[in-house]
Design a protein around this motif. Structure first.
Motif, short mmCIF file in Angstrom:
data_model
loop_
_atom_site.label_atom_id
_atom_site.label_comp_id
_atom_site.label_asym_id
_atom_site.label_seq_id
_atom_site.Cartn_x
_atom_site.Cartn_y
_atom_site.Cartn_z
N ASP A 241 1.06 -1.46 -0.05
CA ASP A 241 -0.17 -0.15 -0.10
C ASP A 241 0.83 1.23 -0.07
O ASP A 241 1.31 1.83 0.81
CB ASP A 241 -0.55 -0.34 0.97
CG ASP A 241 -1.91 1.13 1.44
OD1 ASP A 241 -1.60 1.99 0.71
OD2 ASP A 241 -2.84 0.74 1.71
N LEU A 242 0.91 1.69 -1.07
CA LEU A 242 1.98 3.12 -1.69
C LEU A 242 1.70 4.65 -0.59
O LEU A 242 2.33 5.22 -0.03
CB LEU A 242 2.75 3.73 -2.90
CG LEU A 242 3.19 2.45 -3.68
CD1 LEU A 242 3.14 2.52 -5.21
CD2 LEU A 242 3.62 1.39 -2.91
N ASN A 243 -0.04 4.79 -0.31
CA ASN A 243 -0.72 5.75 0.36
C ASN A 243 0.45 5.14 1.73
O ASN A 243 0.66 6.68 2.62
CB ASN A 243 -1.69 5.64 0.64
CG ASN A 243 -1.99 5.81 -0.72
OD1 ASN A 243 -2.50 4.74 -1.41
ND2 ASN A 243 -3.30 6.92 -0.68
N LYS A 244 0.07 4.16 2.28
CA LYS A 244 0.49 3.84 3.66
C LYS A 244 1.64 4.18 3.68
O LYS A 244 2.75 4.86 4.62
CB LYS A 244 -0.15 2.32 3.61
CG LYS A 244 0.40 2.25 5.56
CD LYS A 244 0.52 0.49 6.12
CE LYS A 244 -1.13 0.75 6.11
NZ LYS A 244 -1.63 -0.68 6.05
N GLU A 245 3.34 3.07 3.25
CA GLU A 245 4.69 3.55 2.47
C GLU A 245 4.44 5.22 2.85
O GLU A 245 5.79 5.25 3.29
CB GLU A 245 4.86 2.82 1.17
CG GLU A 245 6.08 3.26 1.90
CD GLU A 245 7.14 1.95 0.23
OE1 GLU A 245 7.64 2.45 -0.30
OE2 GLU A 245 6.14 0.91 0.41
N PHE A 246 3.88 5.72 2.09
CA PHE A 246 4.59 7.30 2.06
C PHE A 246 4.00 8.53 2.79
O PHE A 246 4.43 9.24 3.02
CB PHE A 246 4.12 7.67 0.53
CG PHE A 246 4.94 7.49 -0.65
CD1 PHE A 246 6.43 7.59 -0.50
CD2 PHE A 246 4.70 6.14 -1.19
CE1 PHE A 246 7.62 7.90 -1.43
CE2 PHE A 246 6.15 5.94 -2.25
CZ PHE A 246 7.30 6.44 -1.80
N ASN A 247 2.93 7.69 3.81
CA ASN A 247 2.24 8.40 4.61
C ASN A 247 1.46 9.40 3.51
O ASN A 247 1.59 10.73 4.81
CB ASN A 247 2.92 8.62 5.96
CG ASN A 247 2.17 8.99 6.85
OD1 ASN A 247 0.98 9.02 7.52
ND2 ASN A 247 2.31 9.94 7.72
N LYS A 248 0.58 9.40 2.88
CA LYS A 248 -0.09 10.42 2.42
C LYS A 248 -1.28 9.71 1.64
O LYS A 248 -1.76 9.17 0.97
CB LYS A 248 0.84 10.73 0.20
CG LYS A 248 1.85 11.39 1.78
CD LYS A 248 2.99 12.01 0.09
CE LYS A 248 3.86 12.40 0.23
NZ LYS A 248 4.95 12.69 -1.51
N GLN A 249 -2.29 11.15 1.34
CA GLN A 249 -4.01 10.75 1.43
C GLN A 249 -3.59 10.49 0.22
O GLN A 249 -4.68 9.79 -0.82
CB GLN A 249 -5.28 11.65 1.74
CG GLN A 249 -4.90 11.50 3.22
CD GLN A 249 -6.07 12.51 3.57
OE1 GLN A 249 -6.30 13.32 2.14
NE2 GLN A 249 -6.76 11.79 4.65
N SER A 250 -2.85 11.20 -1.12
CA SER A 250 -2.87 11.26 -2.18
C SER A 250 -1.59 10.98 -2.78
O SER A 250 -0.10 11.37 -2.02
CB SER A 250 -3.46 12.31 -3.77
OG SER A 250 -3.39 13.46 -2.91
N ILE A 251 -1.32 10.88 -3.79
CA ILE A 251 0.48 10.01 -4.76
C ILE A 251 0.86 10.60 -6.19
O ILE A 251 -0.18 10.54 -6.46
CB ILE A 251 0.76 8.88 -4.67
CG1 ILE A 251 0.65 8.21 -2.81
CG2 ILE A 251 2.15 8.90 -5.26
CD1 ILE A 251 0.84 6.90 -2.96
N THR A 252 1.36 11.13 -5.87
CA THR A 252 2.09 11.93 -7.77
C THR A 252 2.15 10.43 -7.63
O THR A 252 3.51 10.50 -7.76
CB THR A 252 2.47 13.06 -7.50
OG1 THR A 252 1.76 14.17 -6.92
CG2 THR A 252 3.12 13.34 -9.05
#
Length: 931
Positions: A241-252
């Motif tokens: 889960d890249l949102n969890k990995e980057f701790n972001k609600q949205s990812i570019t």
């Protein structure tokens, strides 16, 4: 009330000017502006309400009715992006239509009768053959009369239903849901390996961003995927889960099929290890490929074995261990909690597996009558039958069947709990049952993961039910699309909408075959959407609902398909395997459709109108329609329009390949009369229609498109069908109509367009290669890049090749062919500046030859391409080159005529617009050369 015999507003030229506005609102309605009641349950075809409203009202008003007043009536005053969608507003009719009666004999989900009701038409009759559609029609048209009390009680008893399930759900589910697939025992290493078409869970964009071919760039709300890993002989399905990995609600990010790039870091998404299309599957443990192909493919045989054993287990013939030892079995991959885009995914535990399989033992304890053991249509109409699913219960795992049987019990118990009269009780239970059916379509083995949009693709996403992989199972109490709790919310929201549609109309809903309709009075107006030949096999597919519906309501049929397929007006050759009398053939379809139109003719007042929406692309379907309506029932066409009626625009674009799929709205009157030589009628049609095209072109009002083609086709048909008999067709019956369509109507449409364009532009083109090139350029939208493409059946339907066949077009360098499509040989539309366009023209074989001194053109299109090249490369030498070329080829005049027509009508975004303008004299003063 009898309609006076004068022309109606719908038959006027002034109404035609409103079609673009109506169509624009219809497109909004089929997209993000959908009516909320559509979310209650899925039905295969639903017409936009604004189209039904506009065409119905215009059919009851006199020809000279003021347009401004009409627009106010149907709430079409404004057309801006921020204006309210008309269907959200009640029409303003002031009782104008209370003396009329309307019939929709193929009412489906009820768009047409709903709008007739909103218009205040005195009596509205909606009829449907299928019990499933009959129940849905009552929910849409009849029960909303109970008003707000109905909404309150549906909410009350819906909450009670959810409350009653809490303990059962706790025993069966600790989580909101699961993603699963099928695992198959590998014949090489003996391990059970999951088979996944893809390992994505979510790739949801939050904005449009940039899209290259195969790559999406921009902001993503969620990016989540699975990754299978083998460690020490054990399989683990990891969740990334890249949102969890980057701790972001949205990812570019940049996202392609198998790669994600975020902040310069690459993530590889594993490829699926399975493809049913190519009979290819690979074991995750030993990496070996499973043997066999087609029906002898090991995977298919294993799934069939599971379905056979599933039934044996339910009947007590084998035990749970035997069932689990089947060569194929369902497999949980991951579990999830949360809601919407905030879903949290986790790995499966041993306890999850244990609960899943314990539910199979629990299934054996249930009264089997509560489980849909009915046979699926056995003749292959539904694609999942190829995998051994021959009974409806096999579409569900045991846990789903256990909870569904409990819901059925609760719904039946409510019959005693709910107060009020029997009709009111029936209304409440109907809406609760609809919510249950909506839950079922999101919760079975035919669902699938849809990463880019809603996460769950429901079972009916494919019209004939594909057997799917990466299915989703959800708890009925989860707060996620498709759960029972969310489905009840959709029903409540839909009811709030439907209650606002109440009027003083008398509504009558019939569960009847159209050919058995028994109406007490004549009908003033029939508006309907007749069957489209092989479009949707409704009895078979809607049995998915019916086998559950019959466990709540006392319908007598075992299944719809067994009882009603012989009465269905549809085409599917597979039906002949089970039913007699050629059921499912085109001959049977034509005969049933002709009887239906005869029945409608008997039911319609002599001065009444029949309006049909028809969007099938097959020439056979059109032959059947004209055979039934004109040849057999003596209806004549007075006017036609093109309208958006299906999902979004229904001009389906796959990349740049275009398939014609808009509807033609056809206005019919009774009594085609007289006779005339068919060749004379052809001349009459060409003269009438080409004059109209020429006039529209001269006035600057002609914008050719697929829509315009259908409108012109309708004008041609209206000329032919005003005569009862066309002398010289050379045959009778269906053959006569087939000749009329293929030898006269389609070619006449082509010739009318070309002659109209020629008149309007003051030129003449006659070469069939030129005709084809010009019509494709003008009718097919300009792609952003590449060249225009058509699916092959569109070529047949449009008949734009006139009297030249596909091979000749290919030999003459006009088209190229691949497996599924026909590509026009034109400059690449990505060439938007002069240098790149010169380069694109140089890539064309005919231009390349001419540059090398070979001017042996085979048709005017090749000469046109070369002249385009000259107009850009050496604009000051155009006159000189034209004179030289005239000495070397006879095609120059027609090449310049092509340029003149394209200058007048071609879309400005097309790269050939500018060189055409130069060649036609707008920029080079050589207009005198165009003959």
């Amino acid at each position: 009330m009898a309609i006076n015999n004068g022309r109606r507003l719908i038959e006027s030229d002034s109404f035609a000017t409103l079609i673009p506005k109506i169509d624009k609102q219809a497109a909004r309605e089929k997209g993000p502006g959908r009516p909320t009641y559509w979310e209650m349950i899925f039905w295969w075809t639903r017409k936009p309400l604004i189209s039904a409203r506009a065409f119905t009202a215009a059919a009851l008003l006199p020809e000279d009715f003021p347009l401004d007043e009409f627009k106010r009536m149907i709430r079409l005053q404004n057309n801006g992006p921020k204006t309210e969608i008309p269907h959200k507003l009640q029409p303003i009719t002031n009782g104008r239509f209370k003396g009329f009666t309307l019939l929709d004999p193929f009412a489906g989900f009820g768009s047409i009768p709903l709008e007739a009701k909103r218009l205040g038409i005195g009596k509205v009759i909606a009829s449907e053959l299928l019990p499933t559609a009959y129940v849905f029609l009552k929910a849409v048209l009849e029960y909303p009369k109970y008003g707000k009390k109905l909404i309150d009680d549906v909410k009350k008893y819906g909450d009670e239903l959810l409350k009653s399930l809490e303990n059962y759900v706790k025993e069966l589910y600790e989580d909101n849901g699961f993603v699963g697939t099928w695992e198959v025992k590998c014949p090489h290493c003996g391990n059970y390996t999951p088979l996944a078409k893809q390992w994505w869970l979510m790739a949801m964009k939050s904005n449009e961003g940039e899209n290259e071919e195969g790559v999406k760039s921009g902001k993503f709300k969620r990016i989540v995927f699975m990754k299978p890993e083998i460690n020490g002989g054990n399989l683990r399905i990891k969740v990334l889960d890249l949102n969890k990995e980057f701790n972001k609600q949205s990812i570019t990010a940049k996202v392609s099929k198998n790669k994600i790039i975020v902040d310069g870091k690459d993530y590889d998404v594993p490829e699926g290890n399975f493809s049913a299309k190519s009979s290819n599957a690979r074991c995750l443990y030993c990496n070996n490929v499973f043997p066999g192909k087609g029906d002898k493919w090991y995977i298919k045989e294993a799934i069939k074995e599971w379905n056979k054993n599933y039934e044996r287990f339910l009947n007590g013939e084998i035990n749970l261990e035997d069932l689990r030892n089947s060569k194929a079995r369902p497999k949980l991959l991951i579990k999830f909690n949360g809601e919407s885009k905030d879903i949290a995914f986790e790995e499966i535990t041993e306890e999850d597996e244990k609960k899943f399989w314990e539910s199979f033992a629990r299934l054996r304890e249930i009264d089997i009558s509560k489980i849909p053991t009915e046979n699926v249509a056995s003749y292959g109409v539904l694609r999942f039958t190829a995998w051994g699913i021959d009974k409806f219960f096999k579409l569900f795992d045991a846990r789903q069947l256990v909870i569904f049987s409990r819901i059925i019990d609760e719904l039946n118990e409510f019959k005693e709990k709910i107060g009020g009269d029997e009709k009111y009780k029936e209304a409440i239970i109907t809406y609760l049952t609809i919510a249950f059916l909506n839950h079922i379509r999101h919760n079975c083995f035919l669902t699938s993961v849809e990463p880019s949009r809603k996460f769950i693709a429901h079972a009916l996403s494919f019209r004939r039910f594909a057997f799917t992989w990466n299915w989703v199972e959800i708890s009925p109490l989860a707060n996620i699309i498709g759960s029972l709790s969310r489905s009840l919310e959709h029903v409540e929201e839909g009811l709030e909408y439907l209650i606002l549609t109440n009027s003083n109309s008398q509504v009558e809903i019939l569960n009847s075959d159209v050919n058995e309709l028994n109406l007490s009075d004549k009908i003033d107006l029939i508006v309907t959407d007749p069957p489209y030949a092989d479009d949707v096999p409704y009895p078979e597919v809607s049995d998915f609902y019916y086998v559950w519906l019959k466990r709540v309501f006392p319908f007598s049929y075992n299944t719809q398909w067994e009882e009603l397929v012989p009465k269905d007006i549809g085409v599917d050759e597979k039906r002949t395997k089970t039913f007699d009398n050629s059921v499912g053939t085109y001959d049977y379809f034509r005969d049933r459709l002709a009887k239906a139109f005869n029945k409608l003719s008997e039911s319609l007042n002599d001065d009444g109108l029949l309006i049909t929406f028809y969007n099938h692309t097959s020439p056979d379907a059109w032959i059947s329609l004209l055979y039934a309506s004109w040849y057999s029932s003596k209806f004549r066409i007075t006017t036609t329009y093109t309208v958006t009626t299906e999902d979004e625009t229904r001009i389906t674009a796959r990349n740049t390949t275009i398939s014609l799929d808009k509807s033609m709205a056809i206005v019919w009157r009774k009594r085609a009369e007289g006779q005339k030589l068919v060749q004379e009628v052809r001349k009459e049609a060409i003269s009438t229609v080409s004059d109209w095209i020429s006039t529209m072109l001269t006035k600057g009002k002609l914008k050719l498109s697929l829509d315009t083609y259908i409108e012109i086709l309708g004008k041609v048909i209206s000329v032919f069908t005003k005569y009862e008999k066309l002398v010289g067709l050379g045959d009778e019956g269906v053959n006569a109509v087939s000749d009329l369509i293929t030898k006269y109507i389609f070619p006449t449409t082509t010739q009318s367009i070309i002659e109209g364009l020629s008149k309007g532009a003051g030129v003449s083109i006659s070469n069939p290669n030129s005709t084809y090139y010009v019509l494709v350029k003008l009718l097919i939208p300009t792609p952003k890049r590449g060249v225009r493409k058509l699916v092959r059946n569109s070529l047949t339907y449009l008949n734009i090749s006139g009297n030249i066949d596909v091979k000749s077009l290919q030999d003459n360098g006009i088209i190229s062919l691949d497996k599924d499509s026909i590509a026009l040989i034109e400059p690449d539309q990505a060439a938007k500046d002069q240098l790149s366009l010169i380069s694109a023209l140089e890539q064309l074989p005919d231009v390349r030859k001419a540059i090398q001194g070979d001017y042996n053109f085979s048709n005017p299109v090749e000469a046109f391409h070369y002249l385009e090249y000259i107009s850009l490369k050496n604009p000051d030498k155009i006159k000189e080159e034209v004179n030289k070329l005239k000495e070397r080829t006879r095609f120059v005049d027609e090449a310049l005529a092509i340029a003149r027509i394209l200058t007048k009508v071609l879309d400005d975004s097309d790269v050939e617009k500018e060189p055409s303008k130069r060649l036609s004299g707008e920029k080079t003063n050589i207009e005198k050369w165009v003959q």
